[in-house]
Write a protein that holds these residues in place. Sequence first.
Motif, PDB file in Angstrom:
ATOM      1  N   LEU A  23       0.849  -1.196   0.000  1.00  0.00           N
ATOM      2  CA  LEU A  23       0.000   0.000   0.000  1.00  0.00           C
ATOM      3  C   LEU A  23       0.884   1.247   0.000  1.00  0.00           C
ATOM      4  N   PRO A  24       0.407   2.318  -0.640  1.00  0.00           N
ATOM      5  CA  PRO A  24       1.186   3.557  -0.642  1.00  0.00           C
ATOM      6  C   PRO A  24       1.370   4.091   0.778  1.00  0.00           C
ATOM      7  N   GLU A  25       2.555   4.627   1.019  1.00  0.00           N
ATOM      8  CA  GLU A  25       2.899   5.058   2.367  1.00  0.00           C
ATOM      9  C   GLU A  25       3.218   6.541   2.445  1.00  0.00           C
ATOM     10  N   ILE A  26       2.821   7.133   3.552  1.00  0.00           N
ATOM     11  CA  ILE A  26       3.134   8.527   3.843  1.00  0.00           C
ATOM     12  C   ILE A  26       3.825   8.553   5.204  1.00  0.00           C
ATOM     13  N   MET A  27       4.957   9.235   5.256  1.00  0.00           N
ATOM     14  CA  MET A  27       5.703   9.277   6.506  1.00  0.00           C
ATOM     15  C   MET A  27       5.541  10.631   7.202  1.00  0.00           C
ATOM     16  N   TYR A  28       5.349  10.567   8.505  1.00  0.00           N
ATOM     17  CA  TYR A  28       5.229  11.782   9.315  1.00  0.00           C
ATOM     18  C   TYR A  28       6.510  11.968  10.110  1.00  0.00           C
ATOM     19  N   ALA A  29       7.170  13.099   9.874  1.00  0.00           N
ATOM     20  CA  ALA A  29       8.416  13.367  10.587  1.00  0.00           C
ATOM     21  C   ALA A  29       8.321  14.738  11.231  1.00  0.00           C
ATOM     22  N   GLY A  30       9.129  14.942  12.236  1.00  0.00           N
ATOM     23  CA  GLY A  30       9.132  16.262  12.874  1.00  0.00           C
ATOM     24  C   GLY A  30       9.744  16.198  14.250  1.00  0.00           C
ATOM     25  N   ARG A  31       9.975  17.382  14.784  1.00  0.00           N
ATOM     26  CA  ARG A  31      10.596  17.465  16.097  1.00  0.00           C
ATOM     27  C   ARG A  31       9.717  16.824  17.164  1.00  0.00           C
ATOM     28  N   SER A  32      10.322  16.398  18.232  1.00  0.00           N
ATOM     29  CA  SER A  32       9.580  15.900  19.379  1.00  0.00           C
ATOM     30  C   SER A  32       8.554  16.945  19.781  1.00  0.00           C
ATOM     31  N   ASN A  33       7.351  16.468  20.042  1.00  0.00           N
ATOM     32  CA  ASN A  33       6.329  17.349  20.559  1.00  0.00           C
ATOM     33  C   ASN A  33       5.687  18.260  19.502  1.00  0.00           C
ATOM     34  N   ALA A  34       6.087  18.095  18.231  1.00  0.00           N
ATOM     35  CA  ALA A  34       5.535  18.956  17.179  1.00  0.00           C
ATOM     36  C   ALA A  34       4.044  18.693  16.952  1.00  0.00           C
ATOM     37  N   GLY A  35       3.622  17.463  17.275  1.00  0.00           N
ATOM     38  CA  GLY A  35       2.212  17.127  17.095  1.00  0.00           C
ATOM     39  C   GLY A  35       1.952  16.067  16.037  1.00  0.00           C
ATOM     40  N   LYS A  36       2.951  15.230  15.742  1.00  0.00           N
ATOM     41  CA  LYS A  36       2.809  14.182  14.722  1.00  0.00           C
ATOM     42  C   LYS A  36       1.687  13.205  15.056  1.00  0.00           C
ATOM     43  N   SER A  37       1.759  12.633  16.258  1.00  0.00           N
ATOM     44  CA  SER A  37       0.765  11.615  16.619  1.00  0.00           C
ATOM     45  C   SER A  37      -0.631  12.231  16.738  1.00  0.00           C
ATOM     46  N   SER A  38      -0.690  13.432  17.277  1.00  0.00           N
ATOM     47  CA  SER A  38      -1.987  14.114  17.383  1.00  0.00           C
ATOM     48  C   SER A  38      -2.590  14.357  16.009  1.00  0.00           C
ATOM     49  N   LEU A  39      -1.732  14.706  15.059  1.00  0.00           N
ATOM     50  CA  LEU A  39      -2.216  14.957  13.697  1.00  0.00           C
ATOM     51  C   LEU A  39      -2.784  13.675  13.084  1.00  0.00           C
ATOM     52  N   ILE A  40      -2.071  12.567  13.246  1.00  0.00           N
ATOM     53  CA  ILE A  40      -2.573  11.288  12.719  1.00  0.00           C
ATOM     54  C   ILE A  40      -3.911  10.945  13.368  1.00  0.00           C
ATOM     55  N   ASN A  41      -4.000  11.137  14.664  1.00  0.00           N
ATOM     56  CA  ASN A  41      -5.268  10.895  15.356  1.00  0.00           C
ATOM     57  C   ASN A  41      -6.382  11.768  14.784  1.00  0.00           C
ATOM     58  N   SER A  42      -6.101  13.031  14.612  1.00  0.00           N
ATOM     59  CA  SER A  42      -7.133  13.968  14.152  1.00  0.00           C
ATOM     60  C   SER A  42      -7.555  13.678  12.725  1.00  0.00           C
ATOM     61  N   LEU A  43      -6.594  13.329  11.886  1.00  0.00           N
ATOM     62  CA  LEU A  43      -6.925  13.009  10.499  1.00  0.00           C
ATOM     63  C   LEU A  43      -7.888  11.840  10.448  1.00  0.00           C
ATOM     64  N   CYS A  44      -7.765  10.939  11.403  1.00  0.00           N
ATOM     65  CA  CYS A  44      -8.590   9.728  11.390  1.00  0.00           C
ATOM     66  C   CYS A  44      -9.811   9.854  12.291  1.00  0.00           C
ATOM     67  N   GLY A  45     -10.006  11.022  12.857  1.00  0.00           N
ATOM     68  CA  GLY A  45     -11.183  11.243  13.681  1.00  0.00           C
ATOM     69  C   GLY A  45     -11.111  10.562  15.032  1.00  0.00           C
ATOM     70  N   ARG A  46      -9.900  10.386  15.550  1.00  0.00           N
ATOM     71  CA  ARG A  46      -9.708   9.735  16.848  1.00  0.00           C
ATOM     72  C   ARG A  46      -9.102  10.712  17.832  1.00  0.00           C
ATOM     73  N   LYS A  47      -9.247  10.375  19.095  1.00  0.00           N
ATOM     74  CA  LYS A  47      -8.617  11.188  20.122  1.00  0.00           C
ATOM     75  C   LYS A  47      -7.253  10.652  20.483  1.00  0.00           C
ATOM     76  N   ASN A  48      -7.187   9.360  20.740  1.00  0.00           N
ATOM     77  CA  ASN A  48      -5.968   8.808  21.315  1.00  0.00           C
ATOM     78  C   ASN A  48      -5.568   7.472  20.721  1.00  0.00           C
TER      79      ASN A  48
END
Length: 194
Positions: A23-48
């Motif tokens: 499957l096609p892949e997209i990588m999320y990179a960034g500084r610690s605490n930038a909000g990577k995991s939160s962004l993935i959660n929000s994109l998918c309509g999840r909190k945690n």
Amino acid sequence: MQYHEIELLVSAAGEKQWPNSSLPEIMYAGRSNAGKSSLINSLCGRKNFAYKGKTPGKTRLLNFYEVDKKMIFTDAPGYGYAMGIRSDAASFAKLLDPYFEKREQLKGMILVLDCRRTPNDDDLTMIEYARSMHLPILAALTKIDKLSRNQLNQQIELIVNTLHISRTSAIPVSSLNKDGMDTMWKQINNMIKA
Ligand SMILES: Nc1nc2c(ncn2[C@@H]2O[C@H](COP(=O)(O)OP(=O)(O)OP(=O)(O)O)[C@@H](O)[C@H]2O)c(=O)[nH]1
Ligand SMILES: [Mg+2]
């Protein structure tokens, strides 16, 4: 808020553990605490769903999330906390170099940046690396709920100029109030189709 199916396939310490998927892949990179995991959660309509760490940058794992059985998001460990310490930079490179070099289905990188901060050398290294691999780049500017419209416009200007990216590839987002998620999805779908 749009709901998307999301499933953690694996938290990989190395190449052997990468999921056997094309499957096609997209990588999320960034500084610690930038909000990577939160962004993935929000994109998918999840909190945690995607792991939000209490000790930023500690986990040296690539998390592979399958989304809608259609694509994979990889959540990379945040850099920056101890990037100056050589062993840390080395372990980071050991995790990511093979991934960039060998993961053929990798379609693009989303560089996640706290909109209040000026991109630093680590961010620049990351973006240069993606460029050298001819990987399409999108910048997600997170936490825009923390700035006034004026402040945000100034920061966008600064970030776009520092990273030498186009204004259209910098997407202001907020995982708090879900601003920018539709635009993110549009861009992600374009990346995947390319
Ligand atoms: N106000 C606000 N807070 C945010 C936003 N995005 C993330 N945060 C907060 O910022 C902190 C870090 O978010 P994470 O998503 O864990 O950041 P990360 O980039 O995954 O961090 P590492 O996994 O340590 O690299 C958490 O306390 C989040 O709640 C946002 O858009 N607005
Ligand atoms: Mg995280």
